[in-house]
Design a protein around this motif. Structure first.
Motif, PDB file in Angstrom:
ATOM      1  N   TRP A 203      18.132 -21.393  29.793  1.00 41.47           N
ATOM      2  CA  TRP A 203      17.893 -20.454  28.655  1.00 41.47           C
ATOM      3  C   TRP A 203      16.262 -20.492  29.313  1.00 41.47           C
TER       4      TRP A 203
ATOM      5  N   ASP B  48      14.870 -26.173  19.932  1.00 40.97           N
ATOM      6  CA  ASP B  48      14.270 -24.566  20.406  1.00 40.97           C
ATOM      7  C   ASP B  48      15.383 -24.029  21.398  1.00 40.97           C
TER       8      ASP B  48
ATOM      9  N   HIS C 139      19.013 -23.151  22.947  1.00 46.24           N
ATOM     10  CA  HIS C 139      19.628 -21.466  22.341  1.00 46.24           C
ATOM     11  C   HIS C 139      20.596 -21.219  21.951  1.00 46.24           C
ATOM     12  N   TYR C 140      21.389 -22.603  21.651  1.00 42.92           N
ATOM     13  CA  TYR C 140      22.721 -22.574  21.099  1.00 42.92           C
ATOM     14  C   TYR C 140      22.406 -23.145  19.215  1.00 42.92           C
ATOM     15  N   ILE C 141      21.570 -22.985  18.534  1.00 41.89           N
ATOM     16  CA  ILE C 141      21.369 -23.663  18.046  1.00 41.89           C
ATOM     17  C   ILE C 141      20.759 -24.996  17.587  1.00 41.89           C
TER      18      ILE C 141
END
Lengths: 562, 140, 429
Positions: free
Chosen positions: B15, B71, B73-75
């Motif tokens: 990501w 930031d 993407h998976y918390i």
């Protein structure tokens, strides 16, 4: 597992000269042919073109390929295309491997053909190592919640909400202020219709507020968003209390704010130095004192160190407001000091010409010698070097209006963190692809519109809002999304029940039931953090298996050539 | 004698840092061709084993990259990356590989320049340091 | 009431609108006048400000569109009649003969090399290359099917003999198709203004004065020169290039409006030249530098600082030609020194106005919608309904409703798709 002969086909793309210009593609093809399990290798001018795709399909049949590697650009744009090409030829799409030799190689080693070619060979070798161990996967379908959330109740948010609701979807419209309307509430009259801004907006506000499909949450703050496309769990704060709901998709329409030109041209020091937004307010309230002479200065804080970009709309705002002042006081002497007038398109150019006909004067200054504003007795004095005449001009004036750029506000920055979607260098929200995905985020199910994306005028914001509504409406109309098969699985025989993985999971997708690990696949997002923690190797991530990654590592250092 | 040409393994998350590397390419930022990127979905997937394996196989440096803290993407999966990294760093030092050879960097999708700079700096530094003590070039 | 949708125009806007509608499960007919979809974007080399290869990012969309089960792509076809109202339009489409059975043709190209006549100007490559009477529109054409230029064909039959698929039918007849749709999206794009009328710039007279679109084909790797910047007079690489802005735009004698994209594509083209040939000198003559989109100003700054592109604020008065070298000579007012100056360069690129596409008036008449004074489609409400035409159920997006760049066209296309779905939902309710 069944033992089957691995037959890999490798397709290397020239991408015109993008790759072919700095990589010796034929040499890489020759090299690839001799890698283990590779039964076919070829090169294409553009592998993504119709003939390239046909070549892949034909080769799958002709050479009985059960793995396909394309070495070209980034998987982030082209993987779906090649995957579906493989599927069309009857190959499970998880048996496709992408090797990035453009963004990660030819484009960053443009002057080093030898180095780039050697690197490309190794990248292909790594791809072959990984492809050999790939396994076919089945994707899971997940139902999509038939509703959307729109964050921000300005013109963009209002438009997006209305469009989605008219298509029959439930919409939650969240606004931090007490009333809807956003920035347009503060403007006077709009170009090109000449309507009063708020009056023109009222029908839309009324339509949204009265819509049976729309729930408006004004004076609300977004607290938390969990989940993923199709199933987002939203928590709002309203008067200190939590409100919860579920939505399938999200649209970000959080707007922007005017840059405050502190320390520029006497702003904050002299009373009659104001911003365009303050001028709008004075005009709106009928409070503008009779000004016989007005000087507007463009690009204040923009196209420079504070804000590097051009704010797109300020030239037209200045021209529009100058014309409105002329309407009130036809004899007013108005100068617009600019660094190129951004009268793009058809209507703006016409307005620009009309302004000149009305006697509004335009002086181009250069950023190297910007204007200077001082007080001369009771009057303001503006000095500017006129590039065209090669002379210093001296303008005495009653009012100086500074045109400042739109910038991101703190609320937007917070939303970006909350939703985990990126901001660009300019601090505005950063879309998935500048050219072809202007209103999408890279994260599925979240979309973007209005000035949250960057400076835009009303019609542009409305177009973007409709576009975002299109993106957000597609999964809702379909009713389901397919989830990439990258979730984790467990080998219960190898699992010792230590439970380290359960703590690791950000999504509570793992649970220990009676000493046995259970995985809720729909909750697993495929980060693989648990797999990296497992002490026994009982956990495995689909498509990112340990053995696949390890073989990639090994292949970097072992040039196996048959 | 041929100049020492370091081999560097970079783990990138899908990501942020992989996209950052893409942006470096799109922006045509030039850096030396010594780095090999392995893509994972999240930096949290980077098993310490992968890093050790890279060194054992002969990597002169390893770069662990992911989204900025906050930031992810998976918390918060990259918090785990950070914790593991601390542990790895100690281990690398103890093994005598030299902890400077392992670097953690948070790179967003918009930080192409940061990616390119990271590669340039690392290549320069490792060239000065010479091959890893575990490298076959040294072991022989 | 039906909820199928007709999309007119197969450029990036039409393709995007079709994909979005089809993604919702709606049936789409995409009608394109040319034998392939792709539009103008397919002709560009790179795109600003990211330098993405244009066809590389477009080709996947073209394929996705063409192979989508909900989209019927009709190429080489025109809309001839529209009756009825929103929710219930009857549309007549003329499918012109391409003299090749699209189902049978495999796009192998054997026939192309069998054609003995190869002296016709290739439309896609801006006539910088010749093509035969039977040809594939361009390398990445979708569908990848040949077509016969019957106007010039002498029916020698070579192509028929060589075609194993038996796809060639030189006596194919035009076909009229009638469809029933609920909404129509128009995305018929633009054409490049022909600068021959601006005599002082010598386009057509001087070989080394070309247009920006011709330049795109020249620098493109899949173009007629394989990406080598061979100037027309001697097929040699020039040492310097001048780009001239606002040719036929912002000009009351031709098109009063600003074409919106030329400042940026000139900047991009100058950067490309410098990337290909590091010693190239680039000059851009401009009126106002319009770099108002995301990342544009920064792109111009990079062009100035990193790529040494020289921006000159002046509109040249005349271009002459050095008889011996065939170098164009630009005569202009230097606004800084206020003197008339001359600049001799190897190649001049005219950044011409982009104008409503040929046939827009006829199409507007067929559709029963109005045009504005610049001959773009008229918008119902320029503030709050920027994609609605003057007739209910007909949406307009992309350049055909006013100047804009690719992301704006894509945005409008998606927006028009949402509006079409909204209109249909409201009518159905």
């Amino acid at each position: 597992m069944e033992e089957k002969e691995i037959r890999i086909g490798v397709f290397i793309c020239h991408c015109g000269t993008n790759i072919g210009g700095s990589v010796d593609v034929p040499a890489v093809v020759e090299y690839a042919k001799h890698l283990p399990n590779v039964v076919h290798a070829e090169r294409n001018l553009y592998t993504c073109a119709d003939d390239g795709l046909t070549a892949i399909k034909n080769a799958i049949k002709q050479h009985k390929l059960n793995r396909v590697i394309v070495a070209s650009c980034t998987p982030r744009t082209h993987e779906p295309l090649f995957r579906s090409t493989c599927e069309e030829a009857g190959l499970n799409k998880y048996l496709f491997e992408f090797v990035n030799i453009r963004e990660h190689c030819s484009w960053v080693h443009m002057k080093d053909t030898e180095g780039a070619t050697e690197k490309t060979k190794e990248l292909v070798r790594m791809g072959v190592a990984r492809a050999t161990l790939l396994e076919p996967q089945e994707e899971m379908k997940i139902d999509v919640e038939q509703s959307a959330m729109v964050i921000g109740g300005g013109i963009a948010g209002i438009t997006a909400a209305k469009t989605l609701a008219n298509q029959g979807f439930d919409v939650y419209l969240v606004e931090k202020e007490a009333v809807l309307g956003g920035m347009l509430r503060n403007l006077y009259r709009l170009f090109p219709t000449g309507e009063d801004s708020l009056d023109s907006l009222q029908p839309s506000i009324a339509a949204v507020e009265g819509h049976e499909k729309i729930k408006v949450f004004s004076s609300c703050e977004l607290k938390e968003v969990k989940g993923y496309i199709g199933n987002f769990d939203v928590t709002l704060l309203r008067e200190g209390k939590e409100v919860n709901f579920k939505v399938g998709t999200i649209i970000v329409a959080t707007g922007a704010m005017e840059f405050e030109p502190k320390g520029h041209y006497g702003y904050g020091k002299y009373d009659h130095v104001i911003t365009q937004m303050q001028l709008e307010k004075l005009l709106k309230d009928g409070q503008l004192k009779k000004s016989d002479s007005v000087v507007m200065i463009q690009c204040v804080g923009a196209k420079g160190e504070e804000v590097s970009y051009c704010s797109r709309i300020c030239c037209m705002v200045a021209i529009k407001n100058a014309m409105l002042i002329k309407e009130i006081n036809p004899d007013a002497d108005i100068h617009i000091l600019h660094n190129d007038i951004q009268a793009y398109g058809a209507e703006y150019e016409e307005l620009y010409n009309k302004a000149r006909e009305m006697g509004i004067r335009f002086i181009k200054y250069t950023p190297e010698s910007p204007p200077c504003v001082t007080m001369d007795g009771e009057k303001l004095k503006v000095e500017v070097y006129n590039e065209l005449f090669g002379e210093q001009f001296m303008l005495g004036t009653d009012l100086v209006v500074l045109s400042t750029p739109l910038v991101q506000h703190q609320g937007g920055v917070e939303i970006s963190k909350l939703l985990r979607v990126p901001l660009g260098k300019d601090k505005f929200f950063f879309e998935a692809h500048v050219k072809l995905r202007p209103v999408d985020f890279a994260t599925d199910g979240i979309f973007l519109c209005g000035t949250a994306h960057g400076p835009a005028e009303v019609a542009e914001s409305v177009s973007q809002a409709l576009a975002a509504a299109s993106g957000a409406g597609i999964p809702l109309s379909r009713g389901f999304v397919q989830i990439e098969a990258i979730s984790v699985k467990v080998d219960l025989e190898a699992c010792i029940g230590c439970g380290f993985c359960v703590e690791m999971c950000p999504y509570q997708a793992l649970d220990m039931v009676d000493g046995k690990l259970e995985i809720i696949e729909a909750l697993c997002k495929g980060c693989g953090t648990c797999v990296a923690t497992c002490p026994t190797g009982a956990l495995e991530q689909r498509h990112y298996q340990n053995n696949q990654i390890i073989s990639q590592i090994k292949s970097i250092f072992h040039p196996v050539i048959e | 004698m041929k100049e020492f040409d370091p081999k560097i393994v970079a783990f990138c998350c899908n990501w942020c840092s992989y996209a950052g590397a893409d942006l470096a390419g799109v922006s045509r930022m030039q850096y030396p061709p010594n780095v090999r990127i392995i893509k994972v979905m999240c930096s949290g997937r980077i098993d310490p084993l992968f890093v050790l394996m890279s060194f054992l196989e002969g990597a002169d440096a390893v770069l662990v990259t992911g989204c900025h803290i906050g930031d992810c993407h998976y918390i918060d999966a990259n918090h785990k990356t950070k914790n593991r990294f601390e542990f790895l760093k100690e281990m690398i030092a103890e093994l005598g590989i030299g902890e400077e050879r392992l670097r953690l960097e948070w790179i967003s999708a918009t930080e192409g320049e940061k990616f390119a700079d990271m590669v340039k700096e690392t290549v320069e530094k490792i060239k000065k340091m010479g091959p890893s003590p575990l490298s076959p070039k040294v072991m022989q | 009431m039906v909820d199928d949708v007709l999309v007119i125009g197969g450029g990036v806007a039409g393709i995007q609108a079709s994909i979005d509608l089809a993604g919702r499960g709606l049936k789409v007919y995409l009608v394109e006048r040319f034998p392939s979809i792709g539009g103008k974007m397919a002709q560009l080399d790179k795109t600003f400000p990211t330098g993405d290869c244009s066809i590389c990012i477009l080709a996947p969309k073209m394929m996705e569109c063409f192979s989508h089960e909900n989209i019927d792509v009709l190429t080489h076809a025109e809309v001839k009649g529209v009756s009825g109202n929103a929710g219930d339009f009857r549309v007549k489409i003329l499918k012109k003969p391409r003299y090749v059975d699209e189902e049978k043709c495999t796009g192998c190209g054997d026939c192309v090399s069998a054609c003995p006549y190869i002296n016709l100007p290739d439309e896609f490559d801006m006539a910088l290359r010749s093509r035969g009477n039977i040809f594939i529109p361009f390398l990445q054409a979708v569908p990848r099917v040949v077509m016969v230029d019957r106007e010039h064909c002498v029916k020698c039959g070579n192509c028929q003999v060589i075609c194993d698929a038996g796809a060639i039918d030189l006596y194919q007849k035009p076909e009229e198709i009638e469809i029933h749709v609920g909404a129509i999206i128009v995305a018929c794009g633009f054409d490049s203004f022909d600068p021959s009328g601006i005599k002082e710039y010598g386009y057509g007279r001087y070989k080394n004065v070309i247009t920006a679109l011709e330049y795109e084909r020249l620098v493109c790797a899949s173009g007629p020169t394989g990406g080598h910047l061979d100037r027309p007079s001697d097929k040699k690489t020039p040492n310097s290039i001048a780009f001239i802005q606002c040719v036929g735009s912002r000009d009351v004698n031709h098109n009063p409006y600003c074409s919106s994209v030329c400042c940026m594509h000139a900047t991009k083209e100058a950067i490309l030249a410098k990337e290909h040939y590091p010693s190239m000198e680039n000059y851009i003559f401009y009126t106002d530098m319009r770099a108002f989109g995301k990342g544009f100003q920064e792109y111009v700054d990079r062009a100035k600082n990193e790529y040494e592109v020289r921006y000159i604020r002046s509109k040249p008065g005349e271009i002459t030609e050095d008889k011996e070298t065939k170098n164009p000579v630009i005569w202009y007012d230097d606004t800084v020194t206020r003197q008339v100056k001359r600049l001799e360069v190897g190649l001049v690129v005219l950044c011409t106005a982009l104008v409503p596409s040929k046939g827009i008036k006829e199409l507007a008449d067929v559709l029963g919608v109005e045009l504005d004074k610049n001959r773009f489609f008229k918008i119902a409400d320029p503030l709050y309904a920027p994609l609605d035409s003057s007739r209910e159920g007909i949406l307009v997006c992309g350049y055909c409703q006013g100047p804009k760049d690719i992301p704006e066209a894509v945005t409008q296309a998606k927006g028009a798709a949402a509006r079409a779905a909204e209109v249909l939902a409201c009518l159905g309710a």
